[in-house]
Design a protein around this motif. Structure first.
Motif: not given
Length: 267
Positions: A189-190, A212-213, A229-232, A258-259
């Motif tokens: 993430l990020n 998205t994401g 955004s976390i996820g697929n 996530p980190k």
């Protein structure tokens, strides 16, 4: 008083050649049983002469008439003349025209459709492509394989008269811009500068989409994404050949994690 009189026999020419043929055919007719020193003339009620009318061999291109006539006249050295007449029965040729796209994409299958005519056999021929349907029908399915300019030919034959017609149709097959998409996966993430790249030997314009994401910055055949955004999530890319409209789409799934959490170190 006695006066000798010479009686000169008239010429007796004979024409040979097809008396049943098709309009828009070229036919050859031959005059035989002629005499040396004679002069010759051909006359015809239809068609267009393709050879001299002053010889014993005559070629003609028949036009669109139901009946026609050829007359051969021989005049011998004594001035006596005679002719032979050949009546010609002209049969109509079937219509070979068909419809279909003349610009296609490699790997695509398309249909081509001719005018349906009773008692007609349809023979399709094509170079550098695969015919997927059976011969004899008024339509054909063709899988275009190789880019370039190709010929599609249709020969239609009237089973009752034997008359046939041929129609050639040129088809431009453009390359389908097939490509592969690669890049960072999975990601955190990020994280900045997560890079994705199109790989292809075919020139095309690329349209990137990320629903998205994250935030995407595209530049031709590459893009940078900051995932927020976390996820697929899924990247979609379309390659487009602007002149022909040939396109190719690839979806690329990316998992965003996530980190890792860091904890403070106490003294």
């Amino acid at each position: 008083i006695s006066v000798p009189i010479s009686i000169i026999a008239n010429p007796t020419p004979q024409i040979s050649g097809d008396t049943f043929t098709c309009n828009y055919n070229t036919e050859t007719y031959i005059a035989s049983n002629t005499r040396s020193g004679s002069s010759f003339t051909w006359n015809h009620s239809s068609g267009s002469a393709l050879s001299s009318i002053n010889d014993t061999l005559f070629q003609i291109f028949w036009l669109n008439n139901s009946t026609a006539q050829i007359i051969f006249t021989e005049t011998n050295i004594d001035g006596c003349s005679a002719n032979d007449t050949l009546n010609i029965n002209l049969k109509s040729k079937p219509n070979p025209i068909f419809t279909g796209l003349d610009t296609v994409c490699s790997g695509n299958t398309l249909n081509y459709i001719a005018q349906a005519q009773q008692g007609i056999y349809y023979a399709w021929n094509v170079d550098s492509a695969s015919i997927l349907s059976s011969q004899g029908n008024d339509s054909v399915s063709i899988n275009w394989l190789n880019p370039g300019l190709h010929n599609l030919e249709l020969i239609v034959t009237d089973s009752a008269t034997g008359c046939d017609s041929t129609y050639e149709f040129q088809v431009w097959v453009d390359s389908t811009p097939v490509f592969t998409l690669s890049g960072d996966n999975p990601v955190c993430l990020n994280e900045p500068n997560q890079t994705y790249q199109v790989s292809s030997s075919i020139q095309a314009n690329y349209a990137w989409n990320l629903a998205t994401g994250g935030n995407i910055t595209a530049n031709g055949n590459s893009a940078n994404i900051i995932w927020n955004s976390i996820g697929n999530h899924q990247i979609s890319v379309q390659a487009l050949r602007p002149i022909s409209g040939c396109s190719y789409n690839v979806n690329y799934d990316v998992k965003v994690n996530p980190k890792p959490q860091t904890s403070a170190i106490s003294d």
